[in-house]
Design a protein around this motif. Sequence first.
Motif, PDB file in Angstrom:
ATOM      1  N   ALA A 161       0.833  -1.204   0.000  1.00  0.00           N
ATOM      2  CA  ALA A 161       0.000   0.000   0.000  1.00  0.00           C
ATOM      3  C   ALA A 161       0.870   1.258   0.000  1.00  0.00           C
ATOM      4  O   ALA A 161       0.562   2.241  -0.684  1.00  0.00           O
ATOM      5  CB  ALA A 161      -0.927  -0.010   1.209  1.00  0.00           C
ATOM      6  N   ARG A 162       1.926   1.235   0.791  1.00  0.00           N
ATOM      7  CA  ARG A 162       2.834   2.394   0.805  1.00  0.00           C
ATOM      8  C   ARG A 162       3.531   2.566  -0.546  1.00  0.00           C
ATOM      9  O   ARG A 162       3.754   3.686  -1.001  1.00  0.00           O
ATOM     10  CB  ARG A 162       3.856   2.216   1.921  1.00  0.00           C
ATOM     11  CG  ARG A 162       3.282   2.450   3.310  1.00  0.00           C
ATOM     12  CD  ARG A 162       4.280   2.098   4.386  1.00  0.00           C
ATOM     13  NE  ARG A 162       3.759   2.445   5.717  1.00  0.00           N
ATOM     14  CZ  ARG A 162       4.293   2.040   6.857  1.00  0.00           C
ATOM     15  NH1 ARG A 162       5.369   1.222   6.842  1.00  0.00           N
ATOM     16  NH2 ARG A 162       3.771   2.405   8.025  1.00  0.00           N
ATOM     17  N   LEU A 163       3.873   1.417  -1.173  1.00  0.00           N
ATOM     18  CA  LEU A 163       4.501   1.473  -2.493  1.00  0.00           C
ATOM     19  C   LEU A 163       3.528   2.062  -3.513  1.00  0.00           C
ATOM     20  O   LEU A 163       3.913   2.905  -4.340  1.00  0.00           O
ATOM     21  CB  LEU A 163       4.937   0.061  -2.913  1.00  0.00           C
ATOM     22  CG  LEU A 163       5.720  -0.052  -4.217  1.00  0.00           C
ATOM     23  CD1 LEU A 163       6.987   0.781  -4.168  1.00  0.00           C
ATOM     24  CD2 LEU A 163       6.047  -1.509  -4.510  1.00  0.00           C
ATOM     25  N   ASN A 164       2.263   1.648  -3.466  1.00  0.00           N
ATOM     26  CA  ASN A 164       1.261   2.209  -4.373  1.00  0.00           C
ATOM     27  C   ASN A 164       1.041   3.699  -4.111  1.00  0.00           C
ATOM     28  O   ASN A 164       0.786   4.465  -5.048  1.00  0.00           O
ATOM     29  CB  ASN A 164      -0.062   1.450  -4.238  1.00  0.00           C
ATOM     30  CG  ASN A 164      -0.005   0.077  -4.873  1.00  0.00           C
ATOM     31  OD1 ASN A 164       0.795  -0.161  -5.787  1.00  0.00           O
ATOM     32  ND2 ASN A 164      -0.843  -0.840  -4.404  1.00  0.00           N
ATOM     33  N   LEU A 165       1.153   4.089  -2.848  1.00  0.00           N
ATOM     34  CA  LEU A 165       1.025   5.504  -2.523  1.00  0.00           C
ATOM     35  C   LEU A 165       2.158   6.302  -3.172  1.00  0.00           C
ATOM     36  O   LEU A 165       1.932   7.392  -3.705  1.00  0.00           O
ATOM     37  CB  LEU A 165       1.038   5.683  -1.002  1.00  0.00           C
ATOM     38  CG  LEU A 165       0.897   7.121  -0.482  1.00  0.00           C
ATOM     39  CD1 LEU A 165      -0.413   7.745  -0.968  1.00  0.00           C
ATOM     40  CD2 LEU A 165       0.981   7.147   1.039  1.00  0.00           C
ATOM     41  N   GLU A 166       3.358   5.747  -3.134  1.00  0.00           N
ATOM     42  CA  GLU A 166       4.482   6.406  -3.803  1.00  0.00           C
ATOM     43  C   GLU A 166       4.277   6.456  -5.316  1.00  0.00           C
ATOM     44  O   GLU A 166       4.657   7.427  -5.979  1.00  0.00           O
ATOM     45  CB  GLU A 166       5.785   5.662  -3.489  1.00  0.00           C
ATOM     46  CG  GLU A 166       6.228   5.761  -2.032  1.00  0.00           C
ATOM     47  CD  GLU A 166       7.501   4.969  -1.787  1.00  0.00           C
ATOM     48  OE1 GLU A 166       8.050   4.403  -2.767  1.00  0.00           O
ATOM     49  OE2 GLU A 166       7.961   4.923  -0.634  1.00  0.00           O
ATOM     50  N   ARG A 167       3.653   5.414  -5.843  1.00  0.00           N
ATOM     51  CA  ARG A 167       3.453   5.338  -7.291  1.00  0.00           C
ATOM     52  C   ARG A 167       2.418   6.314  -7.817  1.00  0.00           C
ATOM     53  O   ARG A 167       2.245   6.443  -9.030  1.00  0.00           O
ATOM     54  CB  ARG A 167       3.055   3.905  -7.673  1.00  0.00           C
ATOM     55  CG  ARG A 167       4.205   2.913  -7.554  1.00  0.00           C
ATOM     56  CD  ARG A 167       3.718   1.488  -7.704  1.00  0.00           C
ATOM     57  NE  ARG A 167       4.830   0.535  -7.740  1.00  0.00           N
ATOM     58  CZ  ARG A 167       4.692  -0.789  -7.689  1.00  0.00           C
ATOM     59  NH1 ARG A 167       3.471  -1.322  -7.566  1.00  0.00           N
ATOM     60  NH2 ARG A 167       5.747  -1.566  -7.735  1.00  0.00           N
TER      61      ARG A 167
END
Length: 350
Positions: A161-167
Amino acid sequence: MRRLLLFFILLSFVLACQKQVQRQEQPKERRVVINLYKVQSEGVPVEYTTKGYFEGEKDVVLKPLVSGRVLGLFVDEGSFVKAGQPLLKIDEQDYKNIVSQLSSQIAQAKANLENIKAQAERRKFLFERELIAREEYENYQTQARAQEDLIRSLKAQLENARLNLERTTLTAPFSGYIAQRFVNIGDYITPQSQTFRLVSLDPIRFVFQIPQEYLPYAKEGSTVKIYVEPYGELEGKVFFVSPAADQSRLITIKARLSNPRGELKPGMYGEARITLRTERAFKVPERAVVLQGNRKVVWRIEGGVAQPVVVDVIRQGEGFVYVKGELKDGDNIALDNAYILQQGMKVEVK
């Protein structure tokens, strides 16, 4: 008698006038005014030339890794961007909510785990004193392991989820130029949506094809000359030779060349020139070579008289041609008015 004398006088006068007229009407000998050019032989590379085109070293169409509505665009077509520079922003609120929910779930799962571990510790105390059955004690141990597995799973989900937030911020994967932009603010995009075309220009590639007989002259690592209007002749180094010929039995070659100012663009065309051998030839101005039927000639001037010399053109460009024929160093050939000369015609050098 007097009449006869008068007749002869008149006859002599008429004949004299006719001779005078004939002398006046007789054409003067024709002389063509020319300039001379002294030929000198030199080593000339014999080349194979073929058309080709440029392509980017890196040329990609960027797509997002997450879905959402575009809230901001930070670059436009023609912009130069550096690796890692933000290009657009997708609405991140949904992804923030997911991160917050998973963080809460992990906190709750950790609290539950601590509670289960405390109960398992009490059950262990009772089991060791044979106050409860083994099954009851092992049941709490199983619950603790299940809770630990849940926490690991939630942590993995939180990391994604944090990675998708960065994306939600799309960045440039490498430095280059924005060749095209496909989105606008407010568009809803998905991982299948095209956003930008990003192209690197330095170095740049030149792609061309050659027949198989010229493969020895275009090996990997060899240098190839590339002529591009209006930048003149450049040099590239071959880095790719296709392992197979196409349907036309031609081999694809790719050469890499520097392009520090970005003047060469993907899609531009040029001409590859591969040196095959070097021959001795005479460099002469193009206007000195005259076409006579199916042959090309230059006019050698000796003793003020023009004589044709048949030549073969082996190379041309920039107003000059390189020719081979029955010429020798120091021969003088005609320049201006060479196209009106005839064999044996006398010339006047200006």
